[in-house]
Design an enzyme around this catalytic site. Structure first.
Site, PDB file in Angstrom:
ATOM      1  N   GLY A  52       0.406  -1.052   0.216  1.00  7.64           N
ATOM      2  CA  GLY A  52       0.419  -0.024  -0.069  1.00  7.64           C
ATOM      3  C   GLY A  52       0.944   1.410  -0.050  1.00  7.64           C
ATOM      4  O   GLY A  52       1.767   0.915   0.412  1.00  7.64           O
ATOM      5  N   ASP A  53       0.608   2.136  -0.598  1.00  6.61           N
ATOM      6  CA  ASP A  53       1.131   3.805  -0.894  1.00  6.61           C
ATOM      7  C   ASP A  53       1.690   3.485   0.506  1.00  6.61           C
ATOM      8  O   ASP A  53       3.244   4.163   0.541  1.00  6.61           O
ATOM      9  CB  ASP A  53       1.307   4.743  -1.681  1.00  6.61           C
ATOM     10  CG  ASP A  53      -0.626   5.063  -1.010  1.00  6.61           C
ATOM     11  OD1 ASP A  53      -0.822   4.615  -0.056  1.00  6.61           O
ATOM     12  OD2 ASP A  53      -0.293   5.767  -0.925  1.00  6.61           O
ATOM     13  N   LEU A  81       2.323   2.649   3.606  1.00  6.24           N
ATOM     14  CA  LEU A  81       3.375   1.742   4.015  1.00  6.24           C
ATOM     15  C   LEU A  81       4.477   1.080   2.648  1.00  6.24           C
ATOM     16  O   LEU A  81       5.210   1.013   4.026  1.00  6.24           O
ATOM     17  CB  LEU A  81       2.420  -0.282   3.919  1.00  6.24           C
ATOM     18  CG  LEU A  81       3.336  -0.795   4.472  1.00  6.24           C
ATOM     19  CD1 LEU A  81       3.671  -1.158   5.848  1.00  6.24           C
ATOM     20  CD2 LEU A  81       1.910  -2.255   4.745  1.00  6.24           C
ATOM     21  N   ASN A 106      -0.838  11.334  -5.231  1.00  5.81           N
ATOM     22  CA  ASN A 106      -0.912   9.819  -5.797  1.00  5.81           C
ATOM     23  C   ASN A 106      -1.830   9.259  -6.144  1.00  5.81           C
ATOM     24  O   ASN A 106      -2.704   8.826  -5.746  1.00  5.81           O
ATOM     25  CB  ASN A 106      -0.699   9.112  -4.898  1.00  5.81           C
ATOM     26  CG  ASN A 106       0.012   7.039  -5.085  1.00  5.81           C
ATOM     27  OD1 ASN A 106      -0.017   7.136  -6.610  1.00  5.81           O
ATOM     28  ND2 ASN A 106       0.909   6.286  -3.656  1.00  5.81           N
ATOM     29  N   ASP A 114       6.642   5.526  -4.408  1.00  6.64           N
ATOM     30  CA  ASP A 114       7.020   5.573  -2.399  1.00  6.64           C
ATOM     31  C   ASP A 114       8.111   4.899  -2.262  1.00  6.64           C
ATOM     32  O   ASP A 114       8.513   4.863  -1.294  1.00  6.64           O
ATOM     33  CB  ASP A 114       5.855   3.704  -2.545  1.00  6.64           C
ATOM     34  CG  ASP A 114       4.624   4.587  -2.981  1.00  6.64           C
ATOM     35  OD1 ASP A 114       4.128   5.324  -2.742  1.00  6.64           O
ATOM     36  OD2 ASP A 114       4.396   2.837  -3.459  1.00  6.64           O
TER      37      ASP A 114
END
Length: 306
Positions: free
Chosen positions: A30-31, A33, A166, A259
């Protein structure tokens, strides 16, 4: 006891990615994370990296907590939800480029800002607060307002606040709401990390310099416009805008590229480097990541400049 706290706020999900022989490999990503993962690899030990989200009580949520704990990403700010579960997405690759399928309607992370007292306490504890456009998009409108207010207050008190837009239009109610929220998020951000391909599709910027200038006008203090391995723009609060070009690499899997750049860039900036050197470090980290499959590569494989 850690001296400093980097807090990442957002949605972590179960990731299914294609493996050899037609099989699928399960992981977590996930971005926000992903950036927490890479900044944990890049920051020295005196920094604590923590994740703020909401998870379910199901076995997959439990496995995610165990995964974070075992990889030195603090989970003390993660709440559990008895009614919801963790989101899931699958990645399919075609010539190094990815396509996604999502199952996130019942994600507990959509309620991550419901306990405003807990959210405020975590932000107050942090030295750096990181969030994204996806973090905002999954929240109910009133909860978005609360998050933006708290992060704006954090910036006003001198904390470093970081925003990666994002942009994922499908997550938003409509384009007008999306553009408005992104612009207001810029005003809360000490550092903004937009990606040009996302931005030009939504805002129609003529070039990376125009994109950077727009973010400055919206109130961001420092802007780095990522550009998929192409020339980047760096803008600072004195309105100076410069461009940097780095050697490109052939991607095996572009998942997590932006990321991981964010993780390398922010770690370098927090370590005292200027924007140009920090961008070079972010590019170096991202170049390692895109040469391997998956959003999160093993941290022992990441070569960090010290």
């Amino acid at each position: 006891m850690s001296d400093k706290l980097f807090l990442s706020i957002g949605e972590a999900m179960v990731e299914l990615s294609q493996a050899e022989g037609g099989l699928w490999r399960m992981g977590f990503a996930g971005d926000t994370l992903n950036t927490a993962w890479y900044i944990r690899a890049c920051l020295p030990a005196q920094w604590e990296v923590a994740y703020f989200t909401r998870l379910g009580m199901d076995p997959f949520s439990g496995r995610m907590l165990d995964f974070l704990d075992s990889n030195d990403i603090a989970t003390r700010f993660i709440a559990r939800d008895r009614e919801r579960t963790v989101g899931l997405y699958a990645i399919e690759l075609h010539d190094g480029e990815r396509s996604f399928s999502y199952w996130r309607g019942q994600s507990a992370a959509r309620r991550l800002a419901d306990d405003e007292q807990a959210l405020s306490a975590a932000i107050v504890d942090a030295d750096v607060v990181y969030f994204s456009g996806i973090t905002l998009a999954i929240l109910e409108p009133g909860r978005r307002e609360a998050l933006l207010r708290l992060i704006g207050e954090a910036r006003d008190t001198g904390k470093t606040t970081v925003f990666d837009p994002n942009i994922r239009p499908k997550l938003w109610e409509n384009a007008e709401t999306m553009r408005d929220c992104l612009a207001r998020a810029a005003a809360t951000a000490s550092i903004a990390l937009p990606s040009f391909d996302d931005e030009v599709a939504v805002f129609g910027d003529a070039g990376i310099e125009d994109c950077a200038a727009r973010w400055l006008r919206s109130g961001a203090g420092e802007v780095i416009v990522k550009n998929g391995g192409g020339p980047m723009a760096i803008a600072t609060s004195d309105d100076s805008i410069s461009t940097l070009t780095f050697e490109s690499v052939k991607a095996v899997d572009s998942t997590g590229a932006g990321d991981s750049f964010n993780g390398g860039y922010l770690a370098a900036r927090l370590g005292g480097e200027g924007p140009d050197k920090a961008a070079a470090e972010g590019h170096r980290i991202a170049a390692q990541v895109v040469c391997r499959p998956g959003a999160l590569i093993p941290r022992e494989q990441i070569r960090v400049a010290r």
